[in-house]
Write a protein that holds these residues in place. Structure first.
Motif, PDB file in Angstrom:
ATOM      1  N   SER A  82      15.809  -4.161  -1.979  1.00  0.00           N
ATOM      2  CA  SER A  82      17.249  -4.195  -2.236  1.00  0.00           C
ATOM      3  C   SER A  82      17.988  -5.155  -1.315  1.00  0.00           C
ATOM      4  O   SER A  82      19.105  -5.578  -1.624  1.00  0.00           O
ATOM      5  N   GLU A  83      17.379  -5.507  -0.174  1.00  0.00           N
ATOM      6  CA  GLU A  83      18.045  -6.363   0.815  1.00  0.00           C
ATOM      7  C   GLU A  83      17.561  -7.806   0.791  1.00  0.00           C
ATOM      8  O   GLU A  83      18.322  -8.722   1.144  1.00  0.00           O
ATOM      9  N   CYS A 120       0.827  -1.202   0.000  1.00  0.00           N
ATOM     10  CA  CYS A 120       0.000   0.000   0.000  1.00  0.00           C
ATOM     11  C   CYS A 120       0.864   1.256   0.000  1.00  0.00           C
ATOM     12  O   CYS A 120       0.318   2.364   0.040  1.00  0.00           O
ATOM     13  N   GLY A 121       2.200   1.092  -0.054  1.00  0.00           N
ATOM     14  CA  GLY A 121       3.053   2.256  -0.272  1.00  0.00           C
ATOM     15  C   GLY A 121       3.976   2.644   0.849  1.00  0.00           C
ATOM     16  O   GLY A 121       4.370   3.811   0.954  1.00  0.00           O
ATOM     17  N   ALA A 122       4.389   1.705   1.707  1.00  0.00           N
ATOM     18  CA  ALA A 122       5.324   2.031   2.790  1.00  0.00           C
ATOM     19  C   ALA A 122       6.632   2.568   2.215  1.00  0.00           C
ATOM     20  O   ALA A 122       7.162   2.031   1.245  1.00  0.00           O
ATOM     21  N   PRO A 123       7.195   3.629   2.808  1.00  0.00           N
ATOM     22  CA  PRO A 123       8.384   4.266   2.218  1.00  0.00           C
ATOM     23  C   PRO A 123       9.626   3.391   2.184  1.00  0.00           C
ATOM     24  O   PRO A 123      10.500   3.593   1.335  1.00  0.00           O
ATOM     25  N   SER A 124       9.745   2.406   3.094  1.00  0.00           N
ATOM     26  CA  SER A 124      10.960   1.588   3.116  1.00  0.00           C
ATOM     27  C   SER A 124      10.878   0.360   2.217  1.00  0.00           C
ATOM     28  O   SER A 124      11.812  -0.438   2.206  1.00  0.00           O
ATOM     29  N   LEU A 125       9.792   0.217   1.457  1.00  0.00           N
ATOM     30  CA  LEU A 125       9.669  -0.971   0.602  1.00  0.00           C
ATOM     31  C   LEU A 125      10.817  -1.091  -0.401  1.00  0.00           C
ATOM     32  O   LEU A 125      11.359  -2.193  -0.580  1.00  0.00           O
ATOM     33  N   PRO A 126      11.261  -0.010  -1.072  1.00  0.00           N
ATOM     34  CA  PRO A 126      12.418  -0.161  -1.961  1.00  0.00           C
ATOM     35  C   PRO A 126      13.670  -0.655  -1.241  1.00  0.00           C
ATOM     36  O   PRO A 126      14.456  -1.427  -1.802  1.00  0.00           O
TER      37      PRO A 126
END
Length: 350
Positions: free
Chosen positions: A140-141, A130-136
Protein backbone atom coordinates in the motif's frame (compact mmCIF):
# COMPACT_ATOMS: atom_id res chain seq x y z
CA UNK A 1 46.74 8.74 12.98
CA UNK A 2 45.26 11.28 10.61
CA UNK A 3 41.71 9.92 10.95
CA UNK A 4 39.10 9.82 8.23
CA UNK A 5 38.80 12.65 5.76
CA UNK A 6 35.63 14.72 5.80
CA UNK A 7 33.48 14.01 2.71
CA UNK A 8 33.56 16.73 0.07
CA UNK A 9 30.52 19.02 0.29
CA UNK A 10 28.73 20.91 -2.45
CA UNK A 11 30.04 24.14 -0.86
CA UNK A 12 33.61 22.83 -1.28
CA UNK A 13 33.00 22.32 -5.00
CA UNK A 14 31.55 25.82 -5.31
CA UNK A 15 34.54 27.39 -3.57
CA UNK A 16 37.01 25.36 -5.66
CA UNK A 17 35.29 26.32 -8.94
CA UNK A 18 34.77 29.96 -7.92
CA UNK A 19 30.99 29.84 -8.38
CA UNK A 20 27.90 29.82 -6.15
CA UNK A 21 26.43 26.70 -4.60
CA UNK A 22 23.31 27.24 -6.72
CA UNK A 23 25.41 27.15 -9.89
CA UNK A 24 26.98 23.85 -8.81
CA UNK A 25 23.50 22.47 -8.16
CA UNK A 26 22.33 23.56 -11.61
CA UNK A 27 25.30 21.86 -13.26
CA UNK A 28 24.82 18.61 -11.34
CA UNK A 29 21.11 18.58 -12.19
CA UNK A 30 21.90 19.32 -15.86
CA UNK A 31 19.81 22.48 -15.81
CA UNK A 32 19.96 25.21 -18.42
CA UNK A 33 21.22 28.78 -18.01
CA UNK A 34 24.81 27.70 -17.28
CA UNK A 35 27.54 28.58 -19.77
CA UNK A 36 29.64 25.79 -21.26
CA UNK A 37 32.80 27.24 -19.73
CA UNK A 38 31.26 27.40 -16.23
CA UNK A 39 29.80 23.91 -16.56
CA UNK A 40 33.18 22.44 -17.47
CA UNK A 41 34.91 24.29 -14.61
CA UNK A 42 32.39 22.91 -12.09
CA UNK A 43 32.67 19.36 -13.46
CA UNK A 44 36.47 19.59 -13.31
CA UNK A 45 36.21 20.56 -9.62
CA UNK A 46 33.82 17.66 -9.01
CA UNK A 47 36.32 15.24 -10.51
CA UNK A 48 39.34 16.73 -8.74
CA UNK A 49 37.69 16.79 -5.31
CA UNK A 50 35.98 13.42 -5.72
CA UNK A 51 32.55 14.82 -4.94
CA UNK A 52 29.81 12.14 -4.92
CA UNK A 53 26.86 14.06 -3.48
CA UNK A 54 24.64 13.45 -0.48
CA UNK A 55 21.98 10.80 -1.11
CA UNK A 56 19.90 11.89 1.87
CA UNK A 57 19.82 15.51 0.69
CA UNK A 58 19.05 14.47 -2.89
CA UNK A 59 16.25 12.23 -1.61
CA UNK A 60 14.69 15.09 0.33
CA UNK A 61 14.68 17.22 -2.80
CA UNK A 62 13.56 14.59 -5.35
CA UNK A 63 11.45 12.41 -3.00
CA UNK A 64 13.31 9.39 -4.37
CA UNK A 65 15.85 7.23 -2.56
CA UNK A 66 17.49 5.86 -5.70
CA UNK A 67 16.98 2.29 -4.40
CA UNK A 68 14.86 -0.67 -5.41
CA UNK A 69 14.45 -3.34 -2.73
CA UNK A 70 14.53 -7.04 -3.67
CA UNK A 71 13.74 -9.89 -1.25
CA UNK A 72 14.60 -13.41 -2.40
CA UNK A 73 14.09 -16.69 -0.50
CA UNK A 74 17.57 -18.21 -0.75
CA UNK A 75 20.72 -16.53 -2.03
CA UNK A 76 22.39 -19.96 -2.38
CA UNK A 77 19.92 -21.02 -5.07
CA UNK A 78 21.36 -20.40 -8.54
CA UNK A 79 18.00 -19.41 -10.02
CA UNK A 80 17.60 -16.53 -7.57
CA UNK A 81 21.15 -15.40 -8.36
CA UNK A 82 20.34 -15.27 -12.07
CA UNK A 83 17.10 -13.43 -11.34
CA UNK A 84 18.87 -10.85 -9.15
CA UNK A 85 21.42 -10.19 -11.89
CA UNK A 86 18.70 -9.81 -14.54
CA UNK A 87 16.78 -7.31 -12.39
CA UNK A 88 19.93 -5.33 -11.61
CA UNK A 89 20.70 -5.06 -15.33
CA UNK A 90 17.29 -3.46 -15.88
CA UNK A 91 17.39 -0.78 -13.19
CA UNK A 92 16.62 2.73 -14.39
CA UNK A 93 18.72 5.89 -13.92
CA UNK A 94 16.06 7.20 -11.52
CA UNK A 95 16.58 4.23 -9.16
CA UNK A 96 19.99 2.85 -10.11
CA UNK A 97 20.83 0.76 -7.02
CA UNK A 98 19.49 -2.55 -5.73
CA UNK A 99 19.11 -3.38 -2.04
CA UNK A 100 19.07 -7.16 -1.62
CA UNK A 101 17.56 -9.14 1.24
CA UNK A 102 17.65 -12.93 1.70
CA UNK A 103 14.64 -14.11 3.72
CA UNK A 104 15.93 -17.70 3.87
CA UNK A 105 12.24 -18.74 3.64
CA UNK A 106 11.78 -17.28 7.15
CA UNK A 107 8.76 -15.06 7.81
CA UNK A 108 10.48 -13.11 10.61
CA UNK A 109 13.54 -12.40 8.48
CA UNK A 110 11.34 -11.27 5.59
CA UNK A 111 9.52 -9.00 8.04
CA UNK A 112 12.82 -7.40 9.11
CA UNK A 113 13.78 -6.66 5.50
CA UNK A 114 10.36 -5.21 4.74
CA UNK A 115 10.66 -2.91 7.75
CA UNK A 116 14.16 -1.85 6.69
CA UNK A 117 13.14 -1.15 3.09
CA UNK A 118 10.13 0.86 4.25
CA UNK A 119 12.39 2.87 6.55
CA UNK A 120 14.79 3.49 3.66
CA UNK A 121 11.85 4.72 1.54
CA UNK A 122 12.86 2.52 -1.40
CA UNK A 123 11.41 3.68 -4.73
CA UNK A 124 10.14 0.20 -5.56
CA UNK A 125 9.88 -3.25 -4.03
CA UNK A 126 10.20 -6.68 -5.65
CA UNK A 127 9.49 -9.61 -3.38
CA UNK A 128 9.38 -13.39 -3.66
CA UNK A 129 7.27 -13.74 -0.52
CA UNK A 130 7.04 -16.30 2.24
CA UNK A 131 4.24 -14.56 4.14
CA UNK A 132 5.50 -11.68 6.30
CA UNK A 133 2.49 -10.00 7.99
CA UNK A 134 3.43 -6.44 6.95
CA UNK A 135 3.65 -7.23 3.23
CA UNK A 136 0.16 -5.78 2.50
CA UNK A 137 1.22 -2.55 4.27
CA UNK A 138 4.36 -2.36 2.13
CA UNK A 139 2.25 -2.89 -1.02
CA UNK A 140 0.00 0.00 0.00
CA UNK A 141 2.98 2.34 0.52
CA UNK A 142 5.52 1.35 -2.15
CA UNK A 143 5.20 0.40 -5.83
CA UNK A 144 5.52 -3.38 -5.52
CA UNK A 145 5.72 -6.44 -7.76
CA UNK A 146 5.25 -9.91 -6.29
CA UNK A 147 7.40 -12.31 -8.24
CA UNK A 148 7.66 -16.09 -8.85
CA UNK A 149 5.24 -17.07 -6.05
CA UNK A 150 2.46 -15.45 -4.04
CA UNK A 151 0.77 -15.52 -0.64
CA UNK A 152 -2.94 -15.06 0.19
CA UNK A 153 -2.51 -11.65 1.85
CA UNK A 154 -1.49 -9.91 -1.42
CA UNK A 155 -3.20 -11.97 -4.14
CA UNK A 156 -5.83 -9.34 -4.87
CA UNK A 157 -3.92 -6.15 -4.09
CA UNK A 158 -0.45 -6.38 -5.68
CA UNK A 159 0.97 -6.66 -9.19
CA UNK A 160 2.27 -10.18 -9.91
CA UNK A 161 4.64 -11.80 -12.39
CA UNK A 162 4.21 -15.56 -12.06
CA UNK A 163 5.69 -18.39 -14.15
CA UNK A 164 3.05 -20.78 -15.53
CA UNK A 165 4.20 -23.61 -13.28
CA UNK A 166 1.14 -25.84 -13.46
CA UNK A 167 1.14 -25.79 -17.25
CA UNK A 168 4.86 -26.65 -17.35
CA UNK A 169 4.34 -29.56 -14.96
CA UNK A 170 1.50 -30.84 -17.12
CA UNK A 171 3.77 -30.78 -20.18
CA UNK A 172 6.59 -32.69 -18.47
CA UNK A 173 4.41 -35.30 -16.78
CA UNK A 174 2.31 -35.63 -19.92
CA UNK A 175 5.51 -36.29 -21.87
CA UNK A 176 6.40 -39.23 -19.62
CA UNK A 177 2.88 -40.65 -19.70
CA UNK A 178 2.07 -40.00 -23.36
CA UNK A 179 5.37 -40.18 -25.21
CA UNK A 180 7.23 -42.70 -23.05
CA UNK A 181 4.10 -44.73 -22.17
CA UNK A 182 5.03 -44.98 -18.50
CA UNK A 183 2.38 -46.42 -16.19
CA UNK A 184 4.10 -45.31 -12.99
CA UNK A 185 5.20 -41.70 -12.48
CA UNK A 186 6.44 -40.51 -9.09
CA UNK A 187 6.56 -36.98 -7.67
CA UNK A 188 9.43 -35.71 -5.50
CA UNK A 189 8.35 -32.33 -4.22
CA UNK A 190 9.19 -29.49 -1.90
CA UNK A 191 6.92 -27.59 0.47
CA UNK A 192 3.42 -27.48 -1.01
CA UNK A 193 2.57 -24.35 1.00
CA UNK A 194 4.87 -22.38 -1.33
CA UNK A 195 2.53 -21.44 -4.17
CA UNK A 196 4.81 -22.31 -7.09
CA UNK A 197 5.56 -25.74 -5.62
CA UNK A 198 1.84 -26.26 -5.06
CA UNK A 199 1.12 -25.31 -8.68
CA UNK A 200 3.70 -27.84 -9.90
CA UNK A 201 2.19 -30.56 -7.73
CA UNK A 202 -1.28 -29.72 -9.04
CA UNK A 203 -0.03 -30.09 -12.61
CA UNK A 204 1.39 -33.54 -11.80
CA UNK A 205 -1.84 -34.69 -10.16
CA UNK A 206 -4.04 -33.44 -13.00
CA UNK A 207 -2.14 -35.44 -15.63
CA UNK A 208 -1.87 -38.59 -13.50
CA UNK A 209 -5.57 -38.44 -12.66
CA UNK A 210 -6.58 -37.84 -16.28
CA UNK A 211 -4.49 -40.86 -17.36
CA UNK A 212 -6.13 -43.06 -14.74
CA UNK A 213 -2.82 -43.69 -12.96
CA UNK A 214 -2.09 -43.96 -9.27
CA UNK A 215 -0.09 -41.05 -7.80
CA UNK A 216 3.20 -41.90 -6.08
CA UNK A 217 4.25 -38.90 -3.99
CA UNK A 218 6.93 -37.90 -1.51
CA UNK A 219 6.82 -34.22 -0.61
CA UNK A 220 7.46 -31.54 2.00
CA UNK A 221 11.24 -31.71 1.51
CA UNK A 222 13.52 -28.68 1.81
CA UNK A 223 17.00 -30.12 1.16
CA UNK A 224 18.51 -32.61 -1.32
CA UNK A 225 19.23 -35.00 1.57
CA UNK A 226 15.60 -34.96 2.69
CA UNK A 227 14.48 -35.46 -0.89
CA UNK A 228 16.94 -38.36 -1.33
CA UNK A 229 15.60 -40.14 1.77
CA UNK A 230 11.99 -39.68 0.72
CA UNK A 231 12.71 -40.69 -2.87
CA UNK A 232 14.63 -43.79 -1.79
CA UNK A 233 11.71 -45.00 0.33
CA UNK A 234 9.27 -44.36 -2.52
CA UNK A 235 11.33 -45.66 -5.47
CA UNK A 236 12.07 -49.00 -3.81
CA UNK A 237 8.32 -49.72 -3.98
CA UNK A 238 8.13 -49.09 -7.73
CA UNK A 239 8.96 -51.55 -10.47
CA UNK A 240 11.08 -50.10 -13.30
CA UNK A 241 10.62 -48.56 -15.70
CA UNK A 242 8.99 -45.58 -14.03
CA UNK A 243 9.07 -41.82 -14.33
CA UNK A 244 9.99 -39.13 -11.82
CA UNK A 245 8.92 -35.50 -11.81
CA UNK A 246 10.74 -33.20 -9.37
CA UNK A 247 9.58 -29.72 -8.43
CA UNK A 248 12.97 -27.95 -8.29
CA UNK A 249 16.73 -28.45 -8.50
CA UNK A 250 17.13 -29.64 -4.90
CA UNK A 251 14.49 -32.32 -5.43
CA UNK A 252 16.19 -33.29 -8.71
CA UNK A 253 19.52 -33.93 -7.02
CA UNK A 254 17.84 -35.83 -4.20
CA UNK A 255 16.01 -38.04 -6.71
CA UNK A 256 19.26 -38.77 -8.59
CA UNK A 257 20.97 -39.75 -5.34
CA UNK A 258 18.13 -42.20 -4.55
CA UNK A 259 18.27 -43.64 -8.07
CA UNK A 260 22.00 -44.24 -7.72
CA UNK A 261 21.59 -45.83 -4.27
CA UNK A 262 19.05 -48.28 -5.68
CA UNK A 263 21.36 -49.28 -8.52
CA UNK A 264 18.99 -47.97 -11.19
CA UNK A 265 19.97 -46.30 -14.46
CA UNK A 266 18.73 -43.08 -16.05
CA UNK A 267 16.98 -43.20 -18.48
CA UNK A 268 16.80 -46.99 -18.96
CA UNK A 269 15.10 -47.71 -15.63
CA UNK A 270 13.99 -44.25 -14.56
CA UNK A 271 12.92 -41.28 -16.69
CA UNK A 272 13.49 -38.00 -14.84
CA UNK A 273 12.04 -34.55 -15.54
CA UNK A 274 12.18 -31.39 -13.46
CA UNK A 275 11.36 -27.71 -13.21
CA UNK A 276 14.35 -25.44 -12.65
CA UNK A 277 17.58 -24.73 -14.46
CA UNK A 278 19.91 -27.63 -13.62
CA UNK A 279 23.01 -26.39 -15.39
CA UNK A 280 25.27 -28.18 -12.91
CA UNK A 281 24.04 -31.54 -14.22
CA UNK A 282 26.35 -31.16 -17.20
CA UNK A 283 29.20 -32.39 -14.97
CA UNK A 284 27.44 -35.74 -14.67
CA UNK A 285 27.11 -36.20 -18.42
CA UNK A 286 23.36 -35.64 -18.15
CA UNK A 287 21.26 -33.04 -19.90
CA UNK A 288 18.07 -32.86 -17.84
CA UNK A 289 14.66 -32.76 -19.41
CA UNK A 290 13.42 -29.63 -17.70
CA UNK A 291 11.15 -26.62 -17.79
CA UNK A 292 13.14 -23.43 -17.21
CA UNK A 293 11.80 -20.07 -16.10
CA UNK A 294 12.92 -17.48 -18.71
CA UNK A 295 14.73 -15.17 -16.30
CA UNK A 296 15.23 -12.29 -18.74
CA UNK A 297 11.54 -12.22 -19.67
CA UNK A 298 10.44 -12.39 -16.03
CA UNK A 299 12.83 -9.57 -15.05
CA UNK A 300 11.72 -7.38 -17.97
CA UNK A 301 8.02 -7.79 -17.21
CA UNK A 302 8.68 -7.14 -13.52
CA UNK A 303 10.49 -3.88 -14.17
CA UNK A 304 7.79 -2.84 -16.65
CA UNK A 305 5.04 -3.33 -14.07
CA UNK A 306 7.12 -1.53 -11.45
CA UNK A 307 7.63 1.48 -13.72
CA UNK A 308 3.94 1.64 -14.63
CA UNK A 309 2.90 1.37 -10.98
CA UNK A 310 5.32 4.18 -10.08
CA UNK A 311 3.82 6.45 -12.75
CA UNK A 312 0.21 5.61 -11.89
CA UNK A 313 -0.45 4.25 -8.37
CA UNK A 314 -4.19 4.05 -9.15
CA UNK A 315 -3.84 1.22 -11.68
CA UNK A 316 -5.76 -1.95 -10.74
CA UNK A 317 -3.57 -4.91 -9.72
CA UNK A 318 -2.14 -6.74 -12.74
CA UNK A 319 -1.16 -10.41 -13.04
CA UNK A 320 1.30 -11.49 -15.74
CA UNK A 321 1.79 -15.20 -16.50
CA UNK A 322 5.07 -16.25 -18.16
CA UNK A 323 5.40 -19.60 -19.93
CA UNK A 324 8.42 -21.73 -19.09
CA UNK A 325 10.85 -23.00 -21.74
CA UNK A 326 10.81 -26.80 -22.02
CA UNK A 327 14.10 -28.50 -22.90
CA UNK A 328 14.26 -32.23 -23.70
CA UNK A 329 17.48 -33.98 -22.77
CA UNK A 330 19.11 -37.23 -21.78
CA UNK A 331 17.23 -37.84 -18.52
CA UNK A 332 14.09 -38.78 -20.43
CA UNK A 333 15.94 -40.53 -23.26
CA UNK A 334 14.87 -38.12 -25.99
CA UNK A 335 18.52 -37.07 -26.41
CA UNK A 336 21.00 -39.99 -26.41
CA UNK A 337 23.79 -40.04 -23.83
CA UNK A 338 27.20 -39.28 -25.29
CA UNK A 339 30.23 -40.66 -23.46
CA UNK A 340 30.12 -42.12 -19.99
CA UNK A 341 28.12 -40.13 -17.46
CA UNK A 342 29.63 -39.85 -13.99
CA UNK A 343 26.44 -40.59 -12.10
CA UNK A 344 23.29 -42.18 -13.48
CA UNK A 345 23.06 -45.27 -11.33
CA UNK A 346 24.56 -48.65 -12.17
CA UNK A 347 26.05 -48.90 -15.62
CA UNK A 348 24.71 -51.60 -17.95
CA UNK A 349 26.75 -54.79 -18.10
CA UNK A 350 28.79 -54.89 -21.37
Amino acid sequence: MSGRRRPTRLLDVAEHAGVSAKTVSRVLNDEVYVSAETRERVLASVRELGYVGDAAAIGLRTRRSGFVGLIIPDVRNGFFGLLTRAIEERLTPASPALLLGDSDEDVDQEERYLRLFRQQRVDGLIVLPCGAPSLPDAVSEIPTVVLDRTVPSVRGIADHVLPANRRAAEVLVGHMVGHHRLERVALVAGDRSISNIGDRQNGYRRVVRAAGLRPHVTDGHTTPDEAAAGAYALFRTLEPPFGVFTTNNRMFWGALAAIESLGLTVPRDVVVTTIDSIGEATVTGLRPTQAVVPVATVASRTMQLLAERTLDPTLPPRRVSVDLDVEYGTTCGCVPLTGSPLMVGSMPTP
